[in-house]
Design a protein around this motif. Structure first.
Motif, short mmCIF file in Angstrom:
data_model
loop_
_atom_site.label_atom_id
_atom_site.label_comp_id
_atom_site.label_asym_id
_atom_site.label_seq_id
_atom_site.Cartn_x
_atom_site.Cartn_y
_atom_site.Cartn_z
N ASP A 1 0.91 -0.89 0.15
CA ASP A 1 0.39 -0.19 0.13
C ASP A 1 0.95 0.99 0.29
O ASP A 1 0.69 2.20 0.84
N GLY A 2 1.19 1.46 -0.64
CA GLY A 2 2.75 2.48 -0.90
C GLY A 2 3.95 2.53 -0.54
O GLY A 2 4.73 3.69 0.42
N ARG B 1 11.53 -4.78 -0.46
CA ARG B 1 10.68 -4.78 -1.33
C ARG B 1 9.99 -3.21 -0.81
O ARG B 1 9.88 -2.91 0.17
N SER B 2 10.20 -2.43 -2.51
CA SER B 2 9.61 -1.03 -1.91
C SER B 2 8.54 -0.60 -2.76
O SER B 2 8.40 -0.79 -3.64
N GLU B 3 7.30 0.07 -2.81
CA GLU B 3 6.78 0.78 -3.47
C GLU B 3 6.80 2.59 -3.28
O GLU B 3 5.12 3.53 -2.77
N ASN B 4 7.32 2.80 -2.42
CA ASN B 4 7.76 4.12 -2.30
C ASN B 4 8.86 4.72 -3.19
O ASN B 4 10.18 4.08 -2.73
N SER B 5 8.87 6.60 -3.46
CA SER B 5 10.12 6.11 -4.77
C SER B 5 11.09 7.06 -3.60
O SER B 5 12.47 6.30 -3.94
#
Ligand SMILES: NC(=O)c1ccc[n+]([C@@H]2O[C@H](COP(=O)([O-])OP(=O)(O)OC[C@H]3O[C@@H](n4cnc5c(N)ncnc54)[C@H](OP(=O)(O)O)[C@@H]3O)[C@@H](O)[C@H]2O)c1
Length: 344
Positions: free
Chosen positions: A41-42, A89-93
């Protein structure tokens, strides 16, 4: 990849005295995590590498309605504190897989932070220093010493400073900052080994407060111009009794009363007037904006070169985290307590 067990150290019960492993804190293996598919979720998925164990964690083990300067832990949830982890893992820039991050980490082998603002990609001005040092002498405890010394000591060469818990991460850096400024340092600690370390880092007078009377030492070696207080209680009273005119007292901690002991009433407050004392309450976070950049420019370099010394007491594995927390409260830690949760 199938989900794997995610070990966590849970705050299970509010203690009345010391935090008891298995009762106050419980190592839990009932939770699992799917490293490849867990929804982010980001946010990011972090693998915890090292966690700091600090005395103030006991203050967070309280009923939520009791006010303090730091929020309480919530029963049933993992503890959290400063640490270093690695992004899986990343969903944040702002983060990518493989980044090492510093900030507030859960006491969990893996976790997904709810508040990503409490993490940042770690800046290690001295890459030769292990990550653990960046939660100790080059992290929050070291910052406490540096910020407090800068803000409140008003040190002059030739003055006398008394430092308690002087072998720990906060106290030992204060000792070294004071010696650098040309002061006479009186240091106290709770074992002969710790006293030896105090001497190695330059304390002019070092003693075991469990076998030597603090007031007697201060009467002989004082009066003191600065008192760095990490313990409170009768030690603070003895320090006040042996202050020089216009001495500065820096209240950094009061560990003699963290574990359900009754508040100790200081009886010689009149000396604050007689000796025109300044008493300053130090809270590290309040000085972060002002001194953070300077701290990272100055302190890691001195630690990496060996000019400033630090010691660590490592506990391996989150399953022993409860014991590590108790050791710090009881003074059984031999140096800065770190939990190594996983290797890099
Ligand atoms: N104000 C802030 O922002 C801030 C930030 C960080 C830390 N602090 C405070 O700074 C102090 C030192 O922290 P640290 O991280 O350097 O701790 P530390 O030295 O790693 O560990 C705590 C030490 O306190 C001593 N101690 C335990 N029980 C005691 C008692 N009943 N009476 C006297 N000493 C006792 C023990 O050392 P001995 O064996 O020498 O007794 C123990 O090893 C603590 O009071 C902490 O709460 C304050």
């Amino acid at each position: 990849m199938a989900p794997i067990t995610n070990g966590r150290l849970i705050f299970k019960e509010i203690p009345t005295g010391y935090p008891i492993p298995g009762k106050t804190t419980v190592y839990d293996t009932t939770s699992t995590i799917d490293l490849e598919n867990e929804p982010l979720d980001g946010s990011v998925l972090v693998k915890t590498l090292v966690l700091s164990v600090d005395p103030y964690l006991r203050g967070k083990m309280r009923a939520p309605e009791r006010q303090s300067y730091t929020p309480p832990f919530f029963v049933g949830e993992p503890l959290y504190n400063f640490g270093v982890g690695k992004v899986v893992r990343s969903e944040n820039s702002a983060f990518k897989a493989g980044d090492h991050v510093y900030g507030v980490l859960d006491f969990a082998e893996y976790f997904i932070p709810k508040d990503i603002t409490k993490l940042e990609v770690i800046v290690r001005p001295e890459p030769t220093l292990p990550y653990s040092v960046y939660v100790g002498a080059a992290g929050m405890p070291g910052q406490t010493s540096y910020y407090g010394w800068k803000a409140y000591a008003k040190a002059k060469a030739g003055e006398v400073v008394f430092v308690t818990t002087a072998a720990g991460p906060v106290g030992s850096l204060v000792v070294q900052l004071a010696k650098q400024d040309g002061l006479k340092v009186i240091a106290s600690a709770g074992t002969d080994e710790k006293v030896k370390f105090c001497k190695e880092i330059g304390a002019d007078v070092a003693f075991n407060y469990k076998t030597t009377n603090t007031a007697d030492v201060l009467a002989k070696e004082g009066p003191i111009d600065i008192y760095w207080d990490n313990v409170g209680g009768p030690t603070l009273e003895a320090a006040i009794a042996n202050t020089a005119l216009q001495a500065r007292i820096i209240i950094c901690g009061y560990i003699s009363q963290y574990n359900g002991e009754e508040d100790y009433g200081i009886k010689n407050i009149k000396n604050v007037l007689f000796n025109q004392l300044s008493i300053n309450g130090l809270y590290v976070t309040a000085h972060h904006e002002r001194y953070k950049d300077e701290f990272y420019k100055v302190i890691p370099k001195k630690l990496a070169s060996g000019e400033f010394k630090y010691t660590e007491d490592i506990t391996r594995g989150l399953e022993s985290g409860g014991e590590a927390i108790l050791e710090v409260q009881k003074g059984l830690n031999t140096a800065k307590k770190i939990i190594v949760v996983a290797d890099d």
